[in-house]
Design an enzyme around this catalytic site. Sequence first.
Site, PDB file in Angstrom:
ATOM      1  N   GLY A 199       0.826  -1.200   0.000  1.00 45.20           N
ATOM      2  CA  GLY A 199       0.000   0.000   0.000  1.00 45.20           C
ATOM      3  C   GLY A 199       0.855   1.242   0.000  1.00 45.20           C
ATOM      4  N   GLY A 202       0.837   5.542   1.384  1.00 45.59           N
ATOM      5  CA  GLY A 202       0.214   6.567   2.203  1.00 45.59           C
ATOM      6  C   GLY A 202       0.926   7.890   2.042  1.00 45.59           C
ATOM      7  N   GLY A 203       0.488   8.863   2.846  1.00 50.49           N
ATOM      8  CA  GLY A 203       1.088  10.177   2.739  1.00 50.49           C
ATOM      9  C   GLY A 203       2.538  10.211   3.164  1.00 50.49           C
ATOM     10  N   MET A 204       2.973   9.253   3.947  1.00 48.89           N
ATOM     11  CA  MET A 204       4.339   9.261   4.455  1.00 48.89           C
ATOM     12  C   MET A 204       5.286   8.412   3.632  1.00 48.89           C
ATOM     13  SD  MET A 204       3.794   9.108   8.543  1.00 48.89           S
ATOM     14  CE  MET A 204       5.569   9.292   8.685  1.00 48.89           C
ATOM     15  N   GLY A 205       4.773   7.551   2.783  1.00 53.91           N
ATOM     16  CA  GLY A 205       5.655   6.709   1.993  1.00 53.91           C
ATOM     17  C   GLY A 205       4.976   5.449   1.508  1.00 53.91           C
ATOM     18  N   VAL A 222       4.530   1.135   1.538  1.00 53.02           N
ATOM     19  CA  VAL A 222       4.587  -0.068   2.357  1.00 53.02           C
ATOM     20  C   VAL A 222       4.816  -1.255   1.445  1.00 53.02           C
ATOM     21  CG1 VAL A 222       3.444  -1.470   4.101  1.00 53.02           C
ATOM     22  CG2 VAL A 222       2.968   0.987   3.981  1.00 53.02           C
ATOM     23  N   LYS A 265       7.764  -0.404   5.947  1.00 51.61           N
ATOM     24  CA  LYS A 265       7.293   0.945   5.644  1.00 51.61           C
ATOM     25  C   LYS A 265       8.507   1.828   5.391  1.00 51.61           C
ATOM     26  CE  LYS A 265       3.470   0.039   8.770  1.00 51.61           C
ATOM     27  NZ  LYS A 265       3.920  -1.352   9.052  1.00 51.61           N
ATOM     28  N   ASP A 286      -2.815   7.940  15.404  1.00 54.21           N
ATOM     29  CA  ASP A 286      -3.470   7.816  14.095  1.00 54.21           C
ATOM     30  C   ASP A 286      -4.265   6.513  14.022  1.00 54.21           C
ATOM     31  OD1 ASP A 286      -4.208   8.612  11.552  1.00 54.21           O
ATOM     32  OD2 ASP A 286      -2.463   7.701  10.586  1.00 54.21           O
TER      33      ASP A 286
END
Length: 420
Positions: free
Chosen positions: A24, A26-29, A31, A45, A138
């Site tokens: 997947g 996300g906004g941070m990087g 996975v 991650k 979160d």
Amino acid sequence: MQITPLNPEDPPSMGDFELLGRIGQGGMGQVYLGESPGGEPAAVKVIKPSVVDSESRRRFAQEIEVLKTIWGPRLAAFLGADAEAEQPWLATEYVDGPDLARHVETHGPLPSVLVAALGAVLAEALSAVHTQGLLHRDLKPANVLLGPNGPKIIDFGLAAFTEASVSLTAPHQVVGTPVCMAPEQAAGVRPLTAAVDVYALGALLLFAATGHYPHEAATPYMVFHLVTSSDTAPDLSGAPGELVPLLTAMLAHDAGDRPPLTDVVRRCRSVIEAQGMRIAQARRRLTAHTAGQRNGAASAVAPPTLPWPAPVSDTPGTEITPADLDAPAPSDPPAPAPTVAETVPGPADPAVRDSPAPAPPARPDPAEPSDAARREQPGPGRPPTASRRPGEGTRTPRHSVQARRTAERLRAAYAAKAPF
């Protein structure tokens, strides 16, 4: 959980973990699905460079040290990390199952007793984490994975990784998930307390029970306005009546009005016990429900239909349903319980041997394998068998009395429905 191939620009490894595919983004990087040298699967991650600076690295390293001390059956285990790498990364246990958000979107909300079981499980896990001085920050349905052994929480520490350099109220920057974010967190209050995770858990449980969040709007900034406004009550429409008091308390605007997690566990147990069930039973039913729906089962407690292995010619096989297992036995008295359980009735099976034999075909089909050849070829789902004496069926090691009885009922049901 969907896994896609690596892109050409993806790294082949992170630390000792070989990267096998994408899980997947996300906004941070990104996975990745990784694998340790010993073959242990991991969710790796990798943080994108745009959120990396010296202060965030320092805080991330501190979070890693805390994560090393946290463990529990409902938390994805910490496997490794490197805050000083060019792209910092964190590896945790890989949980083979969908997240709660995808499950509810696909199968609909959970029954109230299962929501209460989920609340007790997650509240207890979060309470243990809070004793170590760490908040999740979160928690949301996408961060709860429904594995084969029950739910597990993922992504501890990742929200804190960016909090040093990014303000929650900075223009065009959002850290966390607005629909599950506590009012004080959305307003940028520091320091945060355990109450932010209580609020997020309440939002998660509301979603599990209804399919919607406390505050929803067209944009994240409109959600921020609704969350931070003390005049806007959370939307509890559709929530089961027995859960409304608990959800109302957990979603209170003021942090001091929210119950501690130990009280959340107690109140979830009360909901379960009021429906005549013990907490352990509700937890098992939760796991059976999510696993059963994942495998396409119609209900939480009924086992799936058991397809009988098709013959080599790919002719559809007879299906034995759960109802067949409880059907009355044939008119003939049942044969004594065998000393071993058979995975598939062989020609020597009494239930098959006593069935009326069909008339032989006028001409054998040369393309159809003989009975002897068919016995030597394993059908779908059947392992190859070692050589055995003529007429001997496929056998497995000795099992319990219950297993032998189940096998006997399967053979009887199959013989009753077989076309021969």
